[in-house]
Design an enzyme around this catalytic site. Sequence first.
Site, short mmCIF file in Angstrom:
data_model
loop_
_atom_site.label_atom_id
_atom_site.label_comp_id
_atom_site.label_asym_id
_atom_site.label_seq_id
_atom_site.Cartn_x
_atom_site.Cartn_y
_atom_site.Cartn_z
N CYS A 12 4.09 -4.46 -6.69
CA CYS A 12 4.93 -4.82 -7.84
C CYS A 12 5.63 -3.60 -8.43
CB CYS A 12 4.10 -5.60 -8.86
SG CYS A 12 5.11 -6.60 -9.96
N HIS A 28 0.43 -9.13 -6.19
CA HIS A 28 -0.75 -8.34 -6.52
C HIS A 28 -2.02 -8.82 -5.80
CE1 HIS A 28 0.97 -6.37 -10.17
NE2 HIS A 28 1.64 -7.48 -10.29
N GLU A 64 -4.61 -7.27 -5.31
CA GLU A 64 -5.79 -6.69 -5.99
C GLU A 64 -6.34 -7.61 -7.08
OE1 GLU A 64 -2.69 -5.82 -6.37
OE2 GLU A 64 -2.24 -5.25 -8.44
N1 LIG Z 1 3.49 -6.78 -12.45
C1 LIG Z 1 4.30 -5.76 -12.39
O1 LIG Z 1 3.96 -4.69 -11.86
C2 LIG Z 1 5.61 -5.93 -13.09
C3 LIG Z 1 6.64 -4.89 -12.76
C4 LIG Z 1 7.60 -4.73 -13.91
N2 LIG Z 1 8.39 -5.90 -14.10
C5 LIG Z 1 8.47 -3.50 -13.69
O2 LIG Z 1 9.66 -3.59 -13.64
O3 LIG Z 1 7.95 -2.45 -13.56
#
Ligand SMILES: NC(=O)CC[C@H](N)C(=O)O
Length: 201
Positions: free
Chosen positions: A81, A175, A177
């Site tokens: 992410c 994710h 994890e």
């Molecule tokens: N769950 C996440 O890691 C979200 C990422 C977040 N929207 C960002 O731009 O960093």
Amino acid sequence: MVTVIIGVLALQGDVREHLVALAAADAVAREVRRPEELAEVDGLVIPGGESTTISKLAVLFGLMEPLRARVRDGLPVYGTCAGMIMLADKILDPRSGQETVGGIDMIVRRNAFGRQNESFEAAVDIKGVTGDPVEGVFIRAPWVESVGAGTEVLAEHDGHVVAVRQGNALATSFHPELTGDHRVHGLFADMVRANRARRSL
Ligand SMILES: NC(=O)CC[C@H](N)C(=O)O
């Protein structure tokens, strides 16, 4: 099995969950906050969280250049992410002052799924992960807008690329994890072990 040390960049985000998942994948897992700690790991996870914050803290802690140098040098890395955003060579809509480590030839759109649906779960088939699909947890998740020739697409959701690999760098929009299913961390730990074995030949 070769013992490998895998660090988790511990500036912000879901660090603890990655440490648990990596230990379950038979790696020695450690937090990384300083360049000296980065120098000691065989692989690194960049967690989910907020990519602008992680980017700014990496600069503040003097980690941005050492991170770029080690990734350029072939350090196996896995970003989830916000971590995926950090590994993108290019972000479509960076916030001001937001830098990336880079390492994967791709363009990433931040919060791409977020506008449609803040947070959701979906079954995702990932190339290289055998058995049932992985439960993908997407939280204000990015997607990969486009990839360069050397970047392999490992998974898509709803017509959008959500997992990629280029050489020793792996990234997912979601994710693993957070699910208790450690197969993706297992895949990454295998990449780290293979890299270690190659380097010690
Ligand atoms: N769950 C996440 O890691 C979200 C990422 C977040 N929207 C960002 O731009 O960093």
